[in-house]
Scaffold this motif. Structure first.
Motif, PDB file in Angstrom:
ATOM      1  N   GLY A  77     -86.014  24.017   6.173  1.00  0.00           N
ATOM      2  CA  GLY A  77     -84.987  23.029   6.230  1.00  0.00           C
ATOM      3  C   GLY A  77     -85.378  21.996   7.258  1.00  0.00           C
ATOM      4  O   GLY A  77     -86.395  21.759   7.933  1.00  0.00           O
ATOM      5  N   ASP A  78     -84.155  21.196   7.547  1.00  0.00           N
ATOM      6  CA  ASP A  78     -84.260  19.875   8.362  1.00  0.00           C
ATOM      7  C   ASP A  78     -84.787  20.052   9.774  1.00  0.00           C
ATOM      8  O   ASP A  78     -85.634  19.361  10.245  1.00  0.00           O
ATOM      9  CB  ASP A  78     -83.230  19.210   8.379  1.00  0.00           C
ATOM     10  N   LYS A  79     -84.210  21.295  10.428  1.00  0.00           N
ATOM     11  CA  LYS A  79     -84.331  21.599  11.775  1.00  0.00           C
ATOM     12  C   LYS A  79     -85.711  22.595  11.789  1.00  0.00           C
ATOM     13  O   LYS A  79     -85.813  23.223  12.911  1.00  0.00           O
ATOM     14  CB  LYS A  79     -83.231  22.084  12.270  1.00  0.00           C
ATOM     15  N   ALA A  80     -86.437  22.924  10.751  1.00  0.00           N
ATOM     16  CA  ALA A  80     -87.498  23.804  10.902  1.00  0.00           C
ATOM     17  C   ALA A  80     -88.360  23.583  11.782  1.00  0.00           C
ATOM     18  O   ALA A  80     -88.959  22.460  12.075  1.00  0.00           O
ATOM     19  CB  ALA A  80     -88.031  23.987   9.454  1.00  0.00           C
ATOM     20  N   LYS A  81     -89.104  24.861  12.421  1.00  0.00           N
ATOM     21  CA  LYS A  81     -89.937  24.604  13.344  1.00  0.00           C
ATOM     22  C   LYS A  81     -91.138  25.693  13.085  1.00  0.00           C
ATOM     23  O   LYS A  81     -90.617  26.575  12.568  1.00  0.00           O
ATOM     24  CB  LYS A  81     -89.357  24.920  15.016  1.00  0.00           C
ATOM     25  N   ASN A  82     -92.225  25.336  13.542  1.00  0.00           N
ATOM     26  CA  ASN A  82     -93.417  26.508  13.406  1.00  0.00           C
ATOM     27  C   ASN A  82     -92.947  27.520  14.385  1.00  0.00           C
ATOM     28  O   ASN A  82     -92.663  27.325  15.365  1.00  0.00           O
ATOM     29  CB  ASN A  82     -94.757  25.833  13.989  1.00  0.00           C
ATOM     30  N   LYS A  83     -93.044  28.702  13.790  1.00  0.00           N
ATOM     31  CA  LYS A  83     -92.852  30.072  14.567  1.00  0.00           C
ATOM     32  C   LYS A  83     -94.089  30.808  14.591  1.00  0.00           C
ATOM     33  O   LYS A  83     -95.193  30.369  15.119  1.00  0.00           O
ATOM     34  CB  LYS A  83     -91.563  30.985  14.204  1.00  0.00           C
ATOM     35  N   VAL A  84     -93.820  32.313  14.389  1.00  0.00           N
ATOM     36  CA  VAL A  84     -95.064  32.914  13.999  1.00  0.00           C
ATOM     37  C   VAL A  84     -95.817  32.256  13.036  1.00  0.00           C
ATOM     38  O   VAL A  84     -97.088  32.384  12.963  1.00  0.00           O
ATOM     39  CB  VAL A  84     -94.732  34.152  13.903  1.00  0.00           C
ATOM     40  N   GLY A  85     -95.233  31.901  11.971  1.00  0.00           N
ATOM     41  CA  GLY A  85     -95.781  31.087  10.722  1.00  0.00           C
ATOM     42  C   GLY A  85     -95.405  29.717  10.799  1.00  0.00           C
ATOM     43  O   GLY A  85     -94.421  29.183  11.383  1.00  0.00           O
ATOM     44  N   ASN A  94     -91.376  23.944   4.795  1.00  0.00           N
ATOM     45  CA  ASN A  94     -90.909  22.888   3.622  1.00  0.00           C
ATOM     46  C   ASN A  94     -92.066  22.304   2.828  1.00  0.00           C
ATOM     47  O   ASN A  94     -93.215  22.074   3.329  1.00  0.00           O
ATOM     48  CB  ASN A  94     -90.432  21.959   4.542  1.00  0.00           C
ATOM     49  N   ASP A  95     -91.522  22.076   1.574  1.00  0.00           N
ATOM     50  CA  ASP A  95     -92.516  21.406   0.555  1.00  0.00           C
ATOM     51  C   ASP A  95     -93.787  22.062   0.333  1.00  0.00           C
ATOM     52  O   ASP A  95     -94.951  21.579   0.228  1.00  0.00           O
ATOM     53  CB  ASP A  95     -93.179  19.809   1.184  1.00  0.00           C
ATOM     54  N   ILE A  96     -93.796  23.396   0.537  1.00  0.00           N
ATOM     55  CA  ILE A  96     -94.879  24.339   0.418  1.00  0.00           C
ATOM     56  C   ILE A  96     -95.526  24.243  -1.013  1.00  0.00           C
ATOM     57  O   ILE A  96     -96.711  24.354  -1.129  1.00  0.00           O
ATOM     58  CB  ILE A  96     -94.652  25.749   0.993  1.00  0.00           C
ATOM     59  N   PHE A  97     -94.628  24.322  -1.925  1.00  0.00           N
ATOM     60  CA  PHE A  97     -95.072  24.127  -3.499  1.00  0.00           C
ATOM     61  C   PHE A  97     -95.858  22.814  -3.579  1.00  0.00           C
ATOM     62  O   PHE A  97     -95.099  21.678  -3.515  1.00  0.00           O
ATOM     63  CB  PHE A  97     -94.081  24.477  -4.467  1.00  0.00           C
ATOM     64  N   GLY A  98     -97.097  22.679  -3.827  1.00  0.00           N
ATOM     65  CA  GLY A  98     -97.782  21.399  -3.891  1.00  0.00           C
ATOM     66  C   GLY A  98     -98.452  20.848  -2.679  1.00  0.00           C
ATOM     67  O   GLY A  98     -98.909  20.117  -2.754  1.00  0.00           O
ATOM     68  N   ARG A  99     -98.354  21.723  -1.665  1.00  0.00           N
ATOM     69  CA  ARG A  99     -98.751  21.387  -0.262  1.00  0.00           C
ATOM     70  C   ARG A  99    -100.411  21.893  -0.405  1.00  0.00           C
ATOM     71  O   ARG A  99    -100.588  22.996  -0.816  1.00  0.00           O
ATOM     72  CB  ARG A  99     -97.940  22.131   0.789  1.00  0.00           C
ATOM     73  N   GLU A 100    -101.134  21.014   0.565  1.00  0.00           N
ATOM     74  CA  GLU A 100    -102.492  21.640   0.796  1.00  0.00           C
ATOM     75  C   GLU A 100    -102.518  22.879   1.891  1.00  0.00           C
ATOM     76  O   GLU A 100    -101.481  22.711   2.682  1.00  0.00           O
ATOM     77  CB  GLU A 100    -103.391  20.292   1.382  1.00  0.00           C
ATOM     78  N   ILE A 101    -103.465  23.942   1.660  1.00  0.00           N
ATOM     79  CA  ILE A 101    -103.529  24.682   2.523  1.00  0.00           C
ATOM     80  C   ILE A 101    -103.717  24.483   3.943  1.00  0.00           C
ATOM     81  O   ILE A 101    -104.267  23.502   4.173  1.00  0.00           O
ATOM     82  CB  ILE A 101    -104.441  25.818   2.006  1.00  0.00           C
ATOM     83  N   ALA A 102    -103.229  24.972   4.734  1.00  0.00           N
ATOM     84  CA  ALA A 102    -103.396  24.840   6.390  1.00  0.00           C
ATOM     85  C   ALA A 102    -103.173  23.302   6.808  1.00  0.00           C
ATOM     86  O   ALA A 102    -104.094  22.451   7.452  1.00  0.00           O
ATOM     87  CB  ALA A 102    -104.690  25.421   6.663  1.00  0.00           C
ATOM     88  N   SER A 103    -102.039  22.582   6.234  1.00  0.00           N
ATOM     89  CA  SER A 103    -101.825  21.262   6.497  1.00  0.00           C
ATOM     90  C   SER A 103    -100.887  20.940   7.436  1.00  0.00           C
ATOM     91  O   SER A 103    -100.268  19.642   7.499  1.00  0.00           O
ATOM     92  CB  SER A 103    -101.743  20.369   5.339  1.00  0.00           C
ATOM     93  N   ILE A 104    -100.214  22.027   8.159  1.00  0.00           N
ATOM     94  CA  ILE A 104     -99.112  21.562   9.182  1.00  0.00           C
ATOM     95  C   ILE A 104     -99.731  21.347  10.337  1.00  0.00           C
ATOM     96  O   ILE A 104    -100.227  22.198  11.107  1.00  0.00           O
ATOM     97  CB  ILE A 104     -98.205  22.752   9.093  1.00  0.00           C
ATOM     98  N   ASP A 105     -99.516  20.048  10.975  1.00  0.00           N
ATOM     99  CA  ASP A 105     -99.935  19.567  12.261  1.00  0.00           C
ATOM    100  C   ASP A 105     -99.291  20.382  13.398  1.00  0.00           C
ATOM    101  O   ASP A 105     -98.063  20.555  13.182  1.00  0.00           O
ATOM    102  CB  ASP A 105     -99.681  17.950  12.580  1.00  0.00           C
ATOM    103  N   GLY A 106    -100.051  20.923  14.242  1.00  0.00           N
ATOM    104  CA  GLY A 106     -99.237  21.634  15.556  1.00  0.00           C
ATOM    105  C   GLY A 106     -99.125  22.978  15.157  1.00  0.00           C
ATOM    106  O   GLY A 106     -98.864  23.740  16.074  1.00  0.00           O
ATOM    107  N   PHE A 107     -99.599  23.623  13.722  1.00  0.00           N
ATOM    108  CA  PHE A 107     -99.568  24.815  13.710  1.00  0.00           C
ATOM    109  C   PHE A 107    -100.867  25.482  13.909  1.00  0.00           C
ATOM    110  O   PHE A 107    -101.798  24.830  13.441  1.00  0.00           O
ATOM    111  CB  PHE A 107     -99.066  25.418  12.500  1.00  0.00           C
ATOM    112  N   LYS A 108    -101.328  26.602  14.589  1.00  0.00           N
ATOM    113  CA  LYS A 108    -102.666  26.954  14.977  1.00  0.00           C
ATOM    114  C   LYS A 108    -103.026  28.206  13.933  1.00  0.00           C
ATOM    115  O   LYS A 108    -102.392  29.221  14.051  1.00  0.00           O
ATOM    116  CB  LYS A 108    -102.712  27.794  16.417  1.00  0.00           C
TER     117      LYS A 108
END
Ligand code: HEM
Length: 108
Positions: A22-30, A34-48
């Motif tokens: 959702g709009d206010k989603a933040k990285n947590k444990v995972g 958002n937009d995971i379908f069609g997204r490249e693996i490991a492409s969220i900036d700021g997530f370790k």
């Protein structure tokens, strides 16, 4: 299919302990899904991501499509050994079908 998206939303309760959407989603444990379908693996900036995920990406990576999401959620540790998602996986074929429809519904 509306009904499948709805049951996928129920299945997603199992994911919510670690993932937000959702709009206010933040990285947590995972990472945010958002937009995971069609997204490249490991492409969220700021997530370790784990070394396992980072290595997968470096060796060419892949896109989260039906086949990959299904494989990963069925047996996370078999699909990407040593990844850090502490989730046993989904046992029922119908739950996997439903979660994929739900994830598609929150993707572009
Ligand atoms: C990664 C989906 C449950 C923690 C991922 C990724 C997907 C996903 C698609 C890859 C994200 C990317 O490449 O950016 C799901 C779904 C779940 C679920 C649909 C429920 C059916 C959980 C739970 C946890 C969790 C319950 C925590 C106990 C993580 C972590 C990663 C991850 C830590 C990063 C893996 C790594 O870097 O090795 N998840 N997940 N997930 N998930 Fe989940």
């Amino acid at each position: 299919d509306e009904a499948l998206v709805k049951s996928g939303l129920k299945v997603f309760k199992k994911c919510k302990a670690c993932h937000q959407v959702g709009d206010k989603a933040k990285n947590k444990v995972g990472p945010v899904l958002n937009d995971i379908f069609g997204r490249e693996i490991a492409s969220i900036d700021g997530f370790k991501y784990s070394k396992a995920f980072a290595a997968k990406k470096e060796e060419g990576g892949f896109v989260w499509d039906e086949e990959n999401i299904s494989g990963y959620l069925t047996k996370p540790k078999k699909f990407i050994p040593k990844n850090k998602m502490a989730f046993v996986g989904l046992k029922k074929e119908k739950d996997i079908k439903a979660i994929i429809e739900y994830l598609k519904s929150i993707s572009q």
